[in-house]
Structures are given as C-alpha cells and as structure tokens.
Design a protein around this motif. Structure first.
Motif, PDB file in Angstrom:
ATOM      1  N   THR A   1      35.371  28.578  32.145  1.00 42.54           N
ATOM      2  CA  THR A   1      36.030  28.810  30.858  1.00 42.54           C
ATOM      3  C   THR A   1      36.481  30.261  30.737  1.00 42.54           C
ATOM      4  O   THR A   1      37.611  30.550  30.322  1.00 42.54           O
ATOM      5  CB  THR A   1      35.077  28.462  29.695  1.00 42.54           C
ATOM      6  N   ALA A   2      35.597  31.179  31.114  1.00 46.61           N
ATOM      7  CA  ALA A   2      35.938  32.607  31.038  1.00 46.61           C
ATOM      8  C   ALA A   2      37.045  32.969  32.027  1.00 46.61           C
ATOM      9  O   ALA A   2      37.950  33.752  31.702  1.00 46.61           O
ATOM     10  CB  ALA A   2      34.689  33.441  31.313  1.00 46.61           C
ATOM     11  N   LYS A   3      36.976  32.396  33.225  1.00 46.31           N
ATOM     12  CA  LYS A   3      38.039  32.638  34.217  1.00 46.31           C
ATOM     13  C   LYS A   3      39.393  32.176  33.678  1.00 46.31           C
ATOM     14  O   LYS A   3      40.410  32.886  33.784  1.00 46.31           O
ATOM     15  CB  LYS A   3      37.735  31.891  35.519  1.00 46.31           C
ATOM     16  N   ALA A   4      39.414  30.978  33.097  1.00 49.34           N
ATOM     17  CA  ALA A   4      40.671  30.415  32.602  1.00 49.34           C
ATOM     18  C   ALA A   4      41.272  31.258  31.493  1.00 49.34           C
ATOM     19  O   ALA A   4      42.505  31.419  31.415  1.00 49.34           O
ATOM     20  CB  ALA A   4      40.435  28.985  32.113  1.00 49.34           C
ATOM     21  N   ASN A   5      40.439  31.823  30.631  1.00 47.63           N
ATOM     22  CA  ASN A   5      40.960  32.669  29.554  1.00 47.63           C
ATOM     23  C   ASN A   5      41.724  33.864  30.093  1.00 47.63           C
ATOM     24  O   ASN A   5      42.772  34.245  29.568  1.00 47.63           O
ATOM     25  CB  ASN A   5      39.810  33.141  28.653  1.00 47.63           C
TER      26      ASN A   5
ATOM     27  N   GLN B   1      37.869  36.835  37.485  1.00 44.68           N
ATOM     28  CA  GLN B   1      39.303  36.531  37.408  1.00 44.68           C
ATOM     29  C   GLN B   1      40.141  37.797  37.306  1.00 44.68           C
ATOM     30  O   GLN B   1      41.269  37.836  37.819  1.00 44.68           O
ATOM     31  CB  GLN B   1      39.586  35.614  36.212  1.00 44.68           C
ATOM     32  N   MET B   2      39.600  38.825  36.654  1.00 44.56           N
ATOM     33  CA  MET B   2      40.302  40.118  36.604  1.00 44.56           C
ATOM     34  C   MET B   2      40.529  40.644  38.019  1.00 44.56           C
ATOM     35  O   MET B   2      41.606  41.161  38.344  1.00 44.56           O
ATOM     36  CB  MET B   2      39.496  41.134  35.799  1.00 44.56           C
ATOM     37  N   GLU B   3      39.514  40.488  38.878  1.00 48.65           N
ATOM     38  CA  GLU B   3      39.673  40.934  40.267  1.00 48.65           C
ATOM     39  C   GLU B   3      40.733  40.097  40.982  1.00 48.65           C
ATOM     40  O   GLU B   3      41.608  40.639  41.675  1.00 48.65           O
ATOM     41  CB  GLU B   3      38.347  40.836  41.017  1.00 48.65           C
ATOM     42  N   LYS B   4      40.677  38.765  40.811  1.00 51.86           N
ATOM     43  CA  LYS B   4      41.619  37.893  41.506  1.00 51.86           C
ATOM     44  C   LYS B   4      43.058  38.142  41.064  1.00 51.86           C
ATOM     45  O   LYS B   4      43.990  37.976  41.854  1.00 51.86           O
ATOM     46  CB  LYS B   4      41.252  36.422  41.275  1.00 51.86           C
ATOM     47  N   GLU B   5      43.237  38.549  39.814  1.00 53.01           N
ATOM     48  CA  GLU B   5      44.580  38.810  39.294  1.00 53.01           C
ATOM     49  C   GLU B   5      45.035  40.251  39.543  1.00 53.01           C
ATOM     50  O   GLU B   5      46.127  40.640  39.136  1.00 53.01           O
ATOM     51  CB  GLU B   5      44.640  38.514  37.791  1.00 53.01           C
TER      52      GLU B   5
ATOM     53  N   GLY C   1      32.407  35.728  34.828  1.00 53.75           N
ATOM     54  CA  GLY C   1      33.607  34.917  35.030  1.00 53.75           C
ATOM     55  C   GLY C   1      34.874  35.677  34.702  1.00 53.75           C
ATOM     56  O   GLY C   1      35.875  35.606  35.439  1.00 53.75           O
ATOM     57  N   SER C   2      34.869  36.430  33.619  1.00 53.94           N
ATOM     58  CA  SER C   2      36.049  37.207  33.223  1.00 53.94           C
ATOM     59  C   SER C   2      36.383  38.273  34.260  1.00 53.94           C
ATOM     60  O   SER C   2      37.551  38.443  34.648  1.00 53.94           O
ATOM     61  CB  SER C   2      35.810  37.867  31.865  1.00 53.94           C
ATOM     62  N   LEU C   3      35.353  38.999  34.728  1.00 51.26           N
ATOM     63  CA  LEU C   3      35.590  40.050  35.715  1.00 51.26           C
ATOM     64  C   LEU C   3      36.009  39.469  37.055  1.00 51.26           C
ATOM     65  O   LEU C   3      36.830  40.064  37.776  1.00 51.26           O
ATOM     66  CB  LEU C   3      34.321  40.898  35.873  1.00 51.26           C
TER      67      LEU C   3
ATOM     68  N   LYS D   1      47.140  36.430  31.654  1.00 49.18           N
ATOM     69  CA  LYS D   1      47.449  37.523  32.575  1.00 49.18           C
ATOM     70  C   LYS D   1      48.702  38.275  32.147  1.00 49.18           C
ATOM     71  O   LYS D   1      48.742  39.513  32.160  1.00 49.18           O
ATOM     72  CB  LYS D   1      47.627  36.985  33.998  1.00 49.18           C
ATOM     73  N   GLU D   2      49.742  37.556  31.751  1.00 53.62           N
ATOM     74  CA  GLU D   2      50.996  38.222  31.395  1.00 53.62           C
ATOM     75  C   GLU D   2      50.827  39.099  30.157  1.00 53.62           C
ATOM     76  O   GLU D   2      51.398  40.203  30.088  1.00 53.62           O
ATOM     77  CB  GLU D   2      52.097  37.183  31.174  1.00 53.62           C
ATOM     78  N   THR D   3      50.065  38.623  29.193  1.00 53.38           N
ATOM     79  CA  THR D   3      49.799  39.447  28.008  1.00 53.38           C
ATOM     80  C   THR D   3      49.047  40.714  28.393  1.00 53.38           C
ATOM     81  O   THR D   3      49.382  41.823  27.941  1.00 53.38           O
ATOM     82  CB  THR D   3      48.979  38.656  26.973  1.00 53.38           C
ATOM     83  N   LEU D   4      48.046  40.563  29.242  1.00 53.80           N
ATOM     84  CA  LEU D   4      47.282  41.726  29.688  1.00 53.80           C
ATOM     85  C   LEU D   4      48.163  42.705  30.462  1.00 53.80           C
ATOM     86  O   LEU D   4      48.094  43.921  30.245  1.00 53.80           O
ATOM     87  CB  LEU D   4      46.095  41.271  30.551  1.00 53.80           C
ATOM     88  N   LEU D   5      48.989  42.175  31.353  1.00 53.63           N
ATOM     89  CA  LEU D   5      49.900  43.037  32.117  1.00 53.63           C
ATOM     90  C   LEU D   5      50.852  43.804  31.196  1.00 53.63           C
ATOM     91  O   LEU D   5      51.096  45.004  31.385  1.00 53.63           O
ATOM     92  CB  LEU D   5      50.705  42.203  33.116  1.00 53.63           C
TER      93      LEU D   5
END
Length: 579
Positions: free
Chosen positions: A552-556, A102-106, A98-100, A561-565
């Motif tokens: 849940t993992a996607k939403a996290n 969303q990482m791809e989608k973002e 799920g995390s990966l 996203k902004e913090t990661l960016l």
C-alpha cells in the motif's frame, strides 16, 4: 548566502564576589555543576558545524540524483528536501519502509537531505540506520521485516541485565519489545554512530519533554535527536549526542555513564503510554481496567492497573504451561485478582477519611499474599522466566514508572530556560505523538531552511489533523507555515492520496500523503475498516499484513511520482531564486 554559522559559545560566567561570606559546600557544588553544564551546552539557532559538513556532502549526492531525474542545478541550488514519517505503531514502521523502498526504485530517495520520524516511523528509522548503506539497497530493509526476529531467550537475557540497574523502567521493556518484536533485531549501537555516511539522509528522531506538557512553555516541549546533537528545538539549546546520558546506566570507574543504545531510544520515541493523559485515549480495550478509576485516587489507580495486568499475565501462563506446580496455585491467584478488580472504589472510598482509605488499601494489599507465594513457586517450575518477568514488571506497572535522562539544563541560568526544565534534575522524554504525530518542528524556520517537506501520514486519526496542529504550533513559535484551505476538511474522512500545500516565500511546500485514501479504499467504511484491521495497538502483524502495508505504501509513492517530481523541480527553482 553562506552556510549557517556554528555559534558555539562558552557560556561560563564568573560569579560576583561577596566579601566576608564563604560559600557552603552545597553552594560550591551547585556553582561547579552550573559552570560545567554551561561549558558544553551550545546555545544557537544555527546548524552545528558537524551538521553543516554533513549537509554539504549530502548535497553532492542529491545533485547527482537530481541530474539523473533531468533537474539541472548547481550545488548551491540543490533544494532542501526532508521526508517526514508519522507515528502509527507497526503500521507506520512498516509503511515507512515501503515508502522509502519505492522512493529508491523511482530514483527519488537521494534527493532527500533529511529523514525525520516520530513514534512508529522512528522505530523504522532506527532499524534502517543499522545498515550504513540502507538507502542504496532497500531490499535488505524489506527482507528484515520478514526475518525470524530475536529469540525470547535473547530478549530475556537483555532484560535481565538491564533489570539489575537501579533505574530499570517500562521504557526499557517497551524498547526491547519494539526492537526485537517489531523491527526483528536487538540493536545495541548508539545514535552518535549514525550520520557518518552521506549516502543516507541525515536522521532526526523526535520526542517531547513530559515535564513541560501540561503547564510549561511551548518552547520547552519539542526535543530533537540527531547523530551529532540533541536538544530543545525552540530553545536552541543542545549538547553532543554522546552526552545524552540515560539514568538506567551505571557509571564506569571514571564516573562516566555510557550513551544510551538504540533499544532505549526506541523505547523513548514510542512511549506514548508514559503520558497518563494520553493513556486511556490510545490504550486498546484489552489493556484497560474496567470501570476505570478517576485519576485523583492515584494509589488506587496503580493498584487497579497492576492487578488487571497481572490477571492478563496469569491467563497467558495458563495457555502456555501444563506444569502442575504452576497450575496448582493459579486458580486461587486468579480468584483473588478478580475479586480485587470487582472492588467498588466509589462505595468504599467516597465517604471515608484519608486514614480509613489508607487502611482499606493496606488490607487490600494483604489480601494479595497468595500472589507472592505463587510467584515464588514459579522459580522451581519450568517457566522461571515468567516468575522473573512478573516480579520485575508488576512494580513498574504499579508505579507506571517510565525512564528518565539526566537534565543537562538543570539549574541552567537565564530566563531562556523555562522552570519546568530548569528546576528538574531529570528529563522525561516520551513519544512526540502526544502533542504532534508528525515531526514538523525541526524542519520549520530558518535553521534548516527547508524548501519541501514530504509528509507521509500513517496515523489513525482523521486526515489533516497533524497539518492543522502543526500550523497552530508554527504560529505559537512564530515560524512560517503554508496556508491550508479549510475546504479540504470536508475530505478528512475519505481523503485523496496526495495533496500539495504550496509555500510562497519563507514557508516550505508540503506534500501530504495519507496511507489509506480514496484511491485504495472504495469508501469511508472501507477506510475505517482498514484502520481497525491495522490498528496501532494490534499484536505484531502477520506476514500477510506486513506485505499488505508495504504494498500500500509503495503504491502511494508510485502513483504520485509525477507530483513528487514536479514539486522537487519547483523546489530547485525556489532554491535557485534565493541565490
């Protein structure tokens, strides 16, 4: 600053000559083994040439990704970023997908140079890399979690073939249950086949060497496995991945045994139960022996564990068969098993001599004769596979026998190799979560020179536990680690969804993200309830539970996203300043 240099050295040495003394055949064999071992072991704290080449190609992918995100840099200033997945059984395996996703989608996934995992996250990685193009289409990985999976017949056929080999073990059984039951595929490829395609991050699987857990050097514990090399992270001793030989395989006519497959590797990285010290801590109640016997009575402990497991199997059989041949002896067998489990070891053993204790155990074993008769009767019934399963699995449970691999450092000369490795013919590689439930070790220090670690915590422990353990580990091996403000420990039972621990000079910055947090749980009680509902040792998740963990993992990731960016941008600036 150039790329790290591959200092592959031929460590062969010429033994000093001794006049008038001919070596014995055993000494000749030992010398030949030692010289052969030294020939292919790479001793270095730098990247291998193959990994250097891969990273350079991956940086070209990351450079384009950074440009699309509005972060301008050169190839030399592409930040070194790794995503780390924790253990946590199926919760971690599904959460990482799920995390990966969303990482791809973002648009963030291609900024990663590395992907590391332990335990459940490593199961997920194994499944992901079966698709050479996984990072460009995470939809396929998500859909696989809902696939029908592998048929029981196919699983039993695979186990039947593996069970013919001399060193069949619980590692094989755990690996196939994980691969087929949770990841929905029976993956027979090899790790050395991964890492070819720079469109995916470079994978690093992790285990620990059980032989050094209790009394060995900290440098003899952590074992990393990549597509090109495997070896001891802190010792800097590595061999080619294709040379990691499982003792479960028979040699071919040329004396060469094949590289272990990914089913076996999944069994290794998830085998936390192979460590007896962790067994009772992590084992679910339904697998525990009531009134657990103290471990110093090892033989008795094996009996109790085996009988309890068999009782569970007989209960399962009763629910799934109406065959009168099978059922006719089931009552007697269950009665015998229950009587054995009601045995009071303290009263019977406490004041007995060792010889009397042995006689009690021998008598106890003889009382189990009806069991063998009943097992043989299954061969004539409709569930022959159950008979095979009991006959093969029971001895393994009895002995608690997990797999081993050939020790490429056996009798390796020099003080750099601790005795807990050098004096053992085999390594017993097990779940790294035994000591650290997040794969920090390969990503600390100058070797891979990471700027940013994105640590996704799917574990069942309190938040920050892995961080504190990693900080202590880094101190022991003298590697930089960012400062952790102890005030955050006040939030450990109900953490935020994202924390940033900023590296200042040589320390990497760590973005820490727990799966369940105060953004998706209204209070401490709800968070604990979620941990219980999605427990590490629950039976395979229903489709509803899989979808819940995925979302849940996607939403996290989406929420942060902004913090990661921002941290990716700062990592690029940091990398630029090094040039």
């Amino acid at each position: 600053m150039g790329q790290p240099v591959d200092n592959r050295e031929d460590k062969s040495t010429v033994a000093p000559q001794v006049e008038e003394k001919m070596p014995t055949p055993a000494e000749d064999a030992e010398k030949e083994l030692t010289l052969a071992v030294k020939h292919y072991v790479r001793q270095s704290q730098s990247l291998s040439a193959a990994e250097q080449e891969f990273v350079l190609k991956r940086k070209q992918v990351a450079l384009k990704s950074l440009d699309r995100l509005g972060i301008k840099c050169t190839l030399d200033s592409v930040p070194h970023i790794a995503l780390l997945g924790s253990g946590g059984g199926q919760r971690a395996a599904v959460g990482l997908v799920g995390s990966l996703y969303q990482m791809e989608k973002e648009g963030l996934l291609d900024t990663l140079l590395y992907l590391g995992g332990v335990s459940g996250s490593a199961w997920s990685m194994s499944s992901l890399y079966s698709d050479p193009e996984w990072s460009t289409n995470m939809d396929r990985a998500v859909s696989r979690l809902s696939a029908p999976g592998v048929s029981p017949e196919e699983v039993l056929t695979w186990l039947g073939e593996r069970a013919k080999e001399e060193h069949f073990s619980l590692t094989d059984i755990w690996g196939v249950l994980t691969s087929a039951g949770i990841m929905k595929q029976l993956d027979l490829r090899h790790l050395s086949e991964d890492g070819m395609n720079a469109s995916n991050p470079y994978p690093i699987y992790n285990a620990v060497n059980k032989n050094c857990l209790q009394h060995g050097s900290v440098k003899g514990k952590w074992f990393e496995m990549t597509p090109r090399e495997v070896g001891f992270t802190e010792l800097g001793l590595f061999i080619n991945t294709s040379d990691l030989i499982s003792t479960t395989h028979e040699a071919d006519p040329k004396g060469k045994r094949p590289e272990m497959d990914m089913v076996k590797l999944q069994g290794i990285v998830g085998s936390i139960a192979a460590d007896e010290q962790s067994l009772l801590k992590y084992m679910p109640d339904w697998l525990k022996v009531p009134q657990q016997v103290e471990s110093f009575w090892d033989a008795l402990d094996r009996y109790m564990r085996g009988y309890h497991s068999l009782l569970k199997l007989t209960e399962l059989i009763r629910k799934n068969t109406e065959d009168p041949t099978v059922l006719s002896g089931l009552d007697d067998v269950q009665k015998t098993l229950k009587e054995s489990l009601n045995f009071n070891p303290t009263a019977s053993f406490a004041k007995k001599s060792s010889e009397q204790q042995k006689q009690i155990l021998d008598q106890w074993r003889q009382n189990m004769a009806p069991l063998q008769t009943w097992i043989q009767s299954l061969d004539e019934g409709q569930i022959k596979n159950v008979s095979w399963l009991i006959q093969k699995v029971f001895p393994l449970i009895w002995k608690w026998e997990w797999g081993t691999t050939e020790n490429f450092l056996y009798q390796y000369p020099g003080a750099v190799v601790p005795p807990c490795i050098r004096l053992q013919e085999h390594l017993q590689l097990i779940d790294a979560a035994v000591i650290l439930n997040m794969p920090y070790p390969p990503f600390l220090g100058e070797k891979r020179d990471l700027d940013l670690l994105i640590a996704l915590d799917y574990g069942a422990h309190d938040a920050f536990k892995t961080l504190l353990l990693a900080r202590d580990y880094a101190a022991k091996v003298k590697k930089p680690f960012p400062e952790i403000d102890v005030k955050i420990l006040e939030e450990r039972e109900w953490p935020k969804d994202c924390y940033v621990f900023e590296g200042k000079e040589k320390e990497p910055t760590i973005v820490y993200m727990p799966l369940f947090n105060r953004r998706n749980c209204k209070d401490v009680n709800e968070l604990k309830a979620k941990m219980e509902e999605f427990s590490t040792f629950r039976l395979p998740f229903s489709q509803k539970k899989i979808e819940f963990v995925l979302e849940t993992a996607k939403a996290n990731v989406k929420n942060n996203k902004e913090t990661l960016l921002n941290e990716i941008y700062k990592a690029a600036l940091r990398r630029h300043s090094k040039w």
